[in-house]
Each structure stands twice: as structure tokens, then as C-alpha cells.
Design an enzyme around this catalytic site. Structure first.
Site, mmCIF file in Angstrom:
data_model
loop_
_atom_site.group_PDB
_atom_site.id
_atom_site.type_symbol
_atom_site.label_atom_id
_atom_site.label_comp_id
_atom_site.label_asym_id
_atom_site.label_seq_id
_atom_site.Cartn_x
_atom_site.Cartn_y
_atom_site.Cartn_z
ATOM 1 N N ASN A 1 -40.631 -6.430 -8.066
ATOM 2 C CA ASN A 1 -39.658 -7.183 -7.278
ATOM 3 C C ASN A 1 -38.651 -7.819 -8.233
ATOM 4 O O ASN A 1 -39.016 -8.573 -9.119
ATOM 5 C CB ASN A 1 -40.421 -8.272 -6.499
ATOM 6 C CG ASN A 1 -39.492 -9.297 -5.884
ATOM 7 O OD1 ASN A 1 -38.351 -8.985 -5.539
ATOM 8 N ND2 ASN A 1 -39.990 -10.526 -5.750
ATOM 9 N N ARG B 1 14.055 -34.411 -56.499
ATOM 10 C CA ARG B 1 13.014 -34.412 -57.524
ATOM 11 C C ARG B 1 13.644 -34.956 -58.780
ATOM 12 O O ARG B 1 14.877 -34.964 -58.923
ATOM 13 C CB ARG B 1 12.488 -32.994 -57.746
ATOM 14 C CG ARG B 1 13.546 -32.071 -58.292
ATOM 15 C CD ARG B 1 13.023 -30.686 -58.598
ATOM 16 N NE ARG B 1 14.028 -29.916 -59.293
ATOM 17 C CZ ARG B 1 14.385 -28.676 -58.965
ATOM 18 N NH1 ARG B 1 13.833 -28.072 -57.943
ATOM 19 N NH2 ARG B 1 15.299 -28.052 -59.678
ATOM 20 N N TYR C 1 1.461 -25.843 -44.867
ATOM 21 C CA TYR C 1 1.002 -26.570 -43.684
ATOM 22 C C TYR C 1 2.203 -27.042 -42.872
ATOM 23 O O TYR C 1 3.093 -27.711 -43.396
ATOM 24 C CB TYR C 1 0.147 -27.785 -44.069
ATOM 25 C CG TYR C 1 -0.170 -28.648 -42.864
ATOM 26 C CD1 TYR C 1 -1.061 -28.189 -41.897
ATOM 27 C CD2 TYR C 1 0.448 -29.873 -42.672
ATOM 28 C CE1 TYR C 1 -1.320 -28.950 -40.753
ATOM 29 C CE2 TYR C 1 0.183 -30.638 -41.536
ATOM 30 C CZ TYR C 1 -0.703 -30.162 -40.589
ATOM 31 O OH TYR C 1 -0.959 -30.906 -39.456
ATOM 32 N N ARG D 1 -37.942 -23.054 -21.357
ATOM 33 C CA ARG D 1 -38.064 -22.168 -22.528
ATOM 34 C C ARG D 1 -36.748 -21.972 -23.280
ATOM 35 O O ARG D 1 -36.737 -21.456 -24.387
ATOM 36 C CB ARG D 1 -38.643 -20.812 -22.093
ATOM 37 C CG ARG D 1 -40.144 -20.844 -21.932
ATOM 38 C CD ARG D 1 -40.644 -19.567 -21.284
ATOM 39 N NE ARG D 1 -40.311 -19.527 -19.866
ATOM 40 C CZ ARG D 1 -40.438 -18.445 -19.088
ATOM 41 N NH1 ARG D 1 -40.860 -17.309 -19.627
ATOM 42 N NH2 ARG D 1 -40.131 -18.498 -17.820
HETATM 43 C C1 UD1 Z 1 -40.023 -14.342 -9.044
HETATM 44 C C2 UD1 Z 1 -40.692 -13.582 -7.917
HETATM 45 C C3 UD1 Z 1 -41.315 -12.299 -8.489
HETATM 46 C C4 UD1 Z 1 -40.240 -11.487 -9.159
HETATM 47 C C5 UD1 Z 1 -39.517 -12.311 -10.211
HETATM 48 C C6 UD1 Z 1 -38.339 -11.533 -10.729
HETATM 49 C C7 UD1 Z 1 -41.533 -15.317 -6.412
HETATM 50 C C8 UD1 Z 1 -42.708 -16.036 -5.926
HETATM 51 N N1 UD1 Z 1 -41.735 -14.406 -7.335
HETATM 52 O O1 UD1 Z 1 -41.037 -14.711 -9.946
HETATM 53 O O2 UD1 Z 1 -41.916 -11.538 -7.469
HETATM 54 O O3 UD1 Z 1 -40.826 -10.333 -9.756
HETATM 55 O O4 UD1 Z 1 -39.027 -13.527 -9.647
HETATM 56 O O5 UD1 Z 1 -37.737 -12.237 -11.789
HETATM 57 O O6 UD1 Z 1 -40.446 -15.550 -5.937
HETATM 58 N N2 UD1 Z 1 -36.570 -21.485 -8.530
HETATM 59 C C9 UD1 Z 1 -36.074 -22.567 -7.873
HETATM 60 N N3 UD1 Z 1 -36.942 -23.435 -7.296
HETATM 61 C C10 UD1 Z 1 -38.289 -23.259 -7.352
HETATM 62 C C11 UD1 Z 1 -38.773 -22.139 -8.045
HETATM 63 C C12 UD1 Z 1 -37.892 -21.278 -8.598
HETATM 64 O O7 UD1 Z 1 -34.857 -22.770 -7.803
HETATM 65 O O8 UD1 Z 1 -39.016 -24.097 -6.814
HETATM 66 C C13 UD1 Z 1 -35.633 -20.549 -9.143
HETATM 67 C C14 UD1 Z 1 -35.841 -20.475 -10.642
HETATM 68 O O9 UD1 Z 1 -34.977 -21.361 -11.315
HETATM 69 C C15 UD1 Z 1 -35.494 -19.042 -10.953
HETATM 70 C C16 UD1 Z 1 -35.844 -18.287 -9.668
HETATM 71 O O10 UD1 Z 1 -35.912 -19.270 -8.657
HETATM 72 O O11 UD1 Z 1 -34.131 -18.868 -11.207
HETATM 73 C C17 UD1 Z 1 -37.149 -17.512 -9.755
HETATM 74 O O12 UD1 Z 1 -38.185 -18.414 -9.973
HETATM 75 P P1 UD1 Z 1 -39.336 -18.161 -11.040
HETATM 76 O O13 UD1 Z 1 -40.238 -19.302 -11.050
HETATM 77 O O14 UD1 Z 1 -38.738 -17.721 -12.308
HETATM 78 O O15 UD1 Z 1 -40.085 -16.949 -10.367
HETATM 79 P P2 UD1 Z 1 -40.866 -15.803 -11.118
HETATM 80 O O16 UD1 Z 1 -42.197 -16.282 -11.483
HETATM 81 O O17 UD1 Z 1 -40.021 -15.225 -12.185
#
Ligand code: UD1
Ligand code: MG
Length: 454
Positions: free
Chosen positions: A169, A438, A364, A15
Site C-alpha cells: 500500500n 594622490r 568592489y 527521524r
Molecule cells: C502507512 C500505511 C501503510 C503504507 C504506508 C506507506 C496506515 C495505517 N498504514 O504506514 O499501509 O504501506 O503508509 O508509506 O495508514 N500521519 C498523520 N497523523 C497520524 C498518523 C500519521 O498525519 O496520526 C501522517 C504521517 O505524518 C505520514 C502519514 O500520515 O505522513 C503516514 O503515516 P505513518 O505513520 O508514516 O504510516 P506508515 O506506518 O508509514
């Protein structure tokens, strides 16, 4: 007790619609993931593992000087899967592992310290950072009963009642390393998104009668960045924190909302900053200095009692009691002495300007060494480029350079000299002499009336 940390940074951040990996977008001059690393370090957490994905090489490069280790998550199958990819890092460790995300840079040292001590005091297997918010849309919700936290349910998996829960969370945790390692493999992807949710570990702990706690923090600290709009909101909060810190230290910022100061900038007390100033990189502003509106100063040291207005200063030093601008452009590797005046529409590139020298207007100076107490007339040009190579001009002390002089480099102007206005200087000007280069003026009497009769 031993503490270490994991930073989840494998997501691509689609995004953001940008070629830069999400966690490398800067907030107040520093990459988001580096904010998180530095905050953890300031709280005494030294052993940090960053979980990287597709942009691994770029993230490693930009975090390279921070002494972190890395784990690779090839495919993003969920936050629990990400943690599993760091099992090698956690192997044989005992103590606490903190888990943060690389896209939430507003977390503070204070909160990290609280999280660690809270977990240790009560000997929890896991502590979740939570916030109470008005609109919990999209977040995982905290499930509780009378005895405390029972689990976390993701937004997409919530039933009608669970959707009403407004304790969320934050996605930041402290876990007992052994409990986490033992149970992380038990998490399934049996949910709406078919992802391995780290949040499911809480239910597993509860089932095993392990202690789970929560640490409420202000929502502001947990804000994450997914889009340029969110990046700008997070940046505004960080900017406000930075400006507030400087004002507490005695910097008078006239309008903090329109003053942009990077995290690593140092500013002495007893300084004034007017609106529209952008202070970047490792800039330092010394005591007594006034920055009038609208300058950009990057990686530069501005000495005591200097005034700057509407100017651009890059990778340079300005000596004390000098004035710069309006509309001066000081380019990298310039060293401007004390008591100098660099006036309007003056460009200085990779040059040294001695103490007390005045370059007041429309001039300059490039690749030059200028001595002390010289005076540059309006419209002087150092002709430093012959179309192929850049050459040096050296000017001694007390040179008075008349208006509209060209100094064709390489050339030397010695001490105590004068150059007549309009001169094009191509040869050395010896000490104590006046150079005139000059054409002499010729007045032809009666020329106009003769022309008319023709
Ligand atoms: C997650 C939490 C949610 C919380 C929210 C807060 C889980 C399942 N859910 O949701 O409860 O309210 O964060 O912002 O954890 N990432 C990885 N590898 C992956 C997936 C994610 O590195 O396979 C990283 C993403 O880049 C990101 C972070 O983990 O920085 C959170 O992942 P994201 O997919 O954004 O979780 P949310 O749906 O926001
Ligand atoms: Mg998220």
C-alpha cells in the site's frame, strides 16, 4: 464529478532530527508538502485540506499562498484518526476525496489524474495506490483473493505468509466521500501499534459489498521521506526529472548528475550548462547563454548570450552579451547592463552597471550607479561605508577609472572623465576632466649612497 483532497501532514518526522517540520523540508527548492499541493492542483484538484499537527503554524505559513484549508490533529493516533480530524471539511460533500501524504512529493499529475478517472469509471468506494516491490519491509500489504482486493494488513500485524506478499500500500487513496465519512468512525485501534489505521476501511467496505480497486504505480512515485538519507534519494529522483525535462526542451546539460536545478527555474533552449551549477529559486536563463562550471545563481535573470563561470549571482539581473567571472560575486539588487564584463574577484553589491561597462578585475562596487562604457582599472574600491552609514556613488558615462582608485562615497564622477591610478576621490569629478588625487612622486637623488655612508 466533484473532487477534493486531504494531505496528511501532522506527523513530526522525528527521524529527520531537525527543527524544521518534516513536510517543510525542501526537495529541489520547494517544500515537500507544496510539491504535493501543486501536483494536485495541476491535476485540477482545487479544494485541498492539509491535516496539520504540532507544527501547524509553520506549515500554514509556508503553504499560505496556495489557497488550502487546514484541519488540526492534536495527537497522532493514526491515519484514520487524522482523517477523522478533517470530517468538518468533508461534511455535506459528495464526490471523491483523494488522500495523500505530505512527505511523498514524487507523485505525478499523471497518476493523480489516473486515480480520479479510474475511481469514477468503475464507481469504486475506494481505490488504493499500490506498488510491487522487492523488499516490502515496513509497508502495509495488499490482501487479495480471486475477486480482488480484500484488505490491507500492516507490516507489524502480518503473519508469516502475509510477510511474503510484495504488493504494498503506497498510502495514497481515492475514496467516495460519503462512504468514507459513514465508516471512518467504525475503525478501532485493536492492533499491535494501538493506532487507528485508515487502511482498515478497506475490510469494512468489502464486508459491505462495496467495490474496492487498486491502481498500480511505479514504486519511485510513492517514495516517502523519513530521514535525511531518504530526502537525498527523493531529491536525486526529482533532480533527474527536472534535468530531463530541460534537456527535452533543448538545454544541453553536460552532466545531469552534478547539475542542481530547482523546480521553478526557467531555461531557454540553446543553452549549455556545465557541471557543478546550482540554479535556485526563480532564476531564468535566456537563450544562447553558457554556464561554465561551478556557479550558484539564485532568483536572478541571466540574459541572452551571457557566459558565467565560477560565480555567485543573487537576486540580480545580467544583461545580454555580458560575461561574468570567473570568481565574481554579484549580490542582491544589482542590475548589470548589456555587453558588460564583470571579471575575476569582482564584487558588486546593490548597484547598477550601465551597458558596455567593464569591471575586469579585483574591484568592489557597492551602492553605486555606474553609466555606460566605463572602464574600471584593477583594484578599484567604492568606499560605500563610513562605519555608520552606507552612501551612494554615481558615475556617468565613459568614465575611465585608473587602477587602485578609491571612490569615497557619497561622491559623483561625471561623464567623459579620467581618474589617475592610485587616486582617492572624495570630491566630484567634473565632466571632461582628469582627476588626480594622490601625492606627487618625489625622487631624491643619491639618497641610497648617503644612507650607506651614515
Ligand atoms: C502507512 C500505511 C501503510 C503504507 C504506508 C506507506 C496506515 C495505517 N498504514 O504506514 O499501509 O504501506 O503508509 O508509506 O495508514 N500521519 C498523520 N497523523 C497520524 C498518523 C500519521 O498525519 O496520526 C501522517 C504521517 O505524518 C505520514 C502519514 O500520515 O505522513 C503516514 O503515516 P505513518 O505513520 O508514516 O504510516 P506508515 O506506518 O508509514
Ligand atoms: Mg510512513
Amino acid at each position: 464529478m466533484y473532487n477534493c483532497a486531504l494531505i496528511l501532514a501532522a506527523g513530526e518526522g522525528k527521524r529527520m532530527k531537525s527543527n524544521t517540520p518534516k513536510v517543510l523540508h525542501k526537495v529541489c527548492g520547494k517544500e515537500m508538502v507544496n510539491h504535493v499541493i501543486d501536483t494536485l492542483k495541476s491535476a485540477g484538484i482545487e479544494d485541498i485540506n492539509v491535516i496539520v499537527g504540532k507544527s501547524a503554524e509553520q506549515v500554514k505559513e509556508k503553504t499560505g499562498d496556495r489557497n488550502a484549508s487546514y484541519s488540526l490533529q492534536d495527537a497522532q493516533l493514526g491515519t484514520a484518526h487524522a482523517v477523522k480530524c478533517a470530517l468538518e471539511f468533508l461534511k455535506d460533500k459528495k464526490g471523491t476525496v483523494l488522500i495523500f501524504t505530505g512527505d511523498a512529493p514524487l507523485i505525478t499529475k499523471d497518476t493523480v489524474e489516473k486515480l480520479v478517472s479510474y475511481k469514477d469509471e468503475e464507481d469504486y468506494s475506494g481505490v488504493i495506490v499500490t506498488s510491487i516491490i522487492e523488499n516490502p519491509f515496513g509497508y502495509g500489504r495488499i490482501l487479495r483473493d480471486r475477486d480482488g482486493v480484500k484488505g490491507i494488513i500492516e507490516h507489524k500485524d502480518c503473519n508469516k505468509d502475509e510477510l511474503l506478499i510484495n504488493e504494498i500500500n503506497a498510502g495514497m487513496y481515492a475514496f467516495d466521500i460519503e462512504d468514507l465519512v459513514e465508516n471512518i468512525g467504525k475503525i478501532s485501534n485493536d492492533n499491535v501499534q494501538k493506532e487507528y489505521y485508515l487502511t482498515d476501511i478497506i475490510k469494512i467496505f468489502v464486508k459491505q459489498n462495496k467495490k474496492v480497486g487498486s491502481l498500480p504505480v511505479p514504486f519511485e512515485e510513492t517514495l516517502g521521506v523519513n530521514s535525511p538519507l531518504e530526502l537525498s534519494k527523493v531529491e536525486a529522483i526529482m533532480r533527474n526529472r527536472i534535468n530531463t525535462m530541460h534537456m527535452i526542451n533543448g538545454v544541453k546539460i553536460i552532466d545531469p548528475v552534478s547539475t542542481y536545478i530547482d523546480v521553478d527555474v526557467k531555461i531557454d533552449s540553446n543553452t549549455i550548462i556545465y557541471p557543478g551549477n546550482v540554479l535556485q529559486g526563480n532564476t531564468e536563463i535566456k537563450e544562447g547563454t553558457i554556464l561554465y562550471p561551478n556557479s550558484r545563481i539564485e532568483n536572478s535573470i541571466i540574459g541572452e548570450n551571457v557566459t558565467v563561470q565560477c560565480s555567485v549571482i543573487l537576486d540580480s539581473t545580467i544583461g545580454k552579451n555580458s560575461t561574468v567571472g570567473p570568481y565574481a560575486y554579484i549580490r542582491p539588487q544589482s542590475v548589470i547592463g548589456e555587453r558588460t564584463r564583470i571579471g575575476d574577484f569582482v564584487e558588486i553589491k546593490k548597484s547598477v552597471i550601465g551597458n558596455g561597462t567593464k569591471v575586469s578585475h579585483l574591484t568592489y562596487i557597492g551602492d553605486a550607479e555606474v553609466g555606460q562604457n566605463c572602464n574600471f582599472g584593477c583594484g578599484t574600491v567604492v568606499v560605500n561605508y563610513d562605519g555608520k552609514k552606507k552612501c551612494k556613488t554615481i558615475i556617468g558615462n565613459n568614465a575611465f577609472i585608473g587602477c587602485n582608485t578609491n571612490l569615497v562615497s557619497p561622491v559623483e564622477v561625471k561623464d567623459n572623465t579620467y581618474i589617475a591610478a592610485g587616486s582617492t576621490i572624495t570630491e566630484e569629478v567634473p565632466e571632461e576632466s582628469l582627476a588626480i588625487a594622490r601625492a606627487r612622486q618625489v625622487n631624491i637623488k643619491g639618497w641610497v649612497s648617503k644612507r650607506k655612508t651614515k
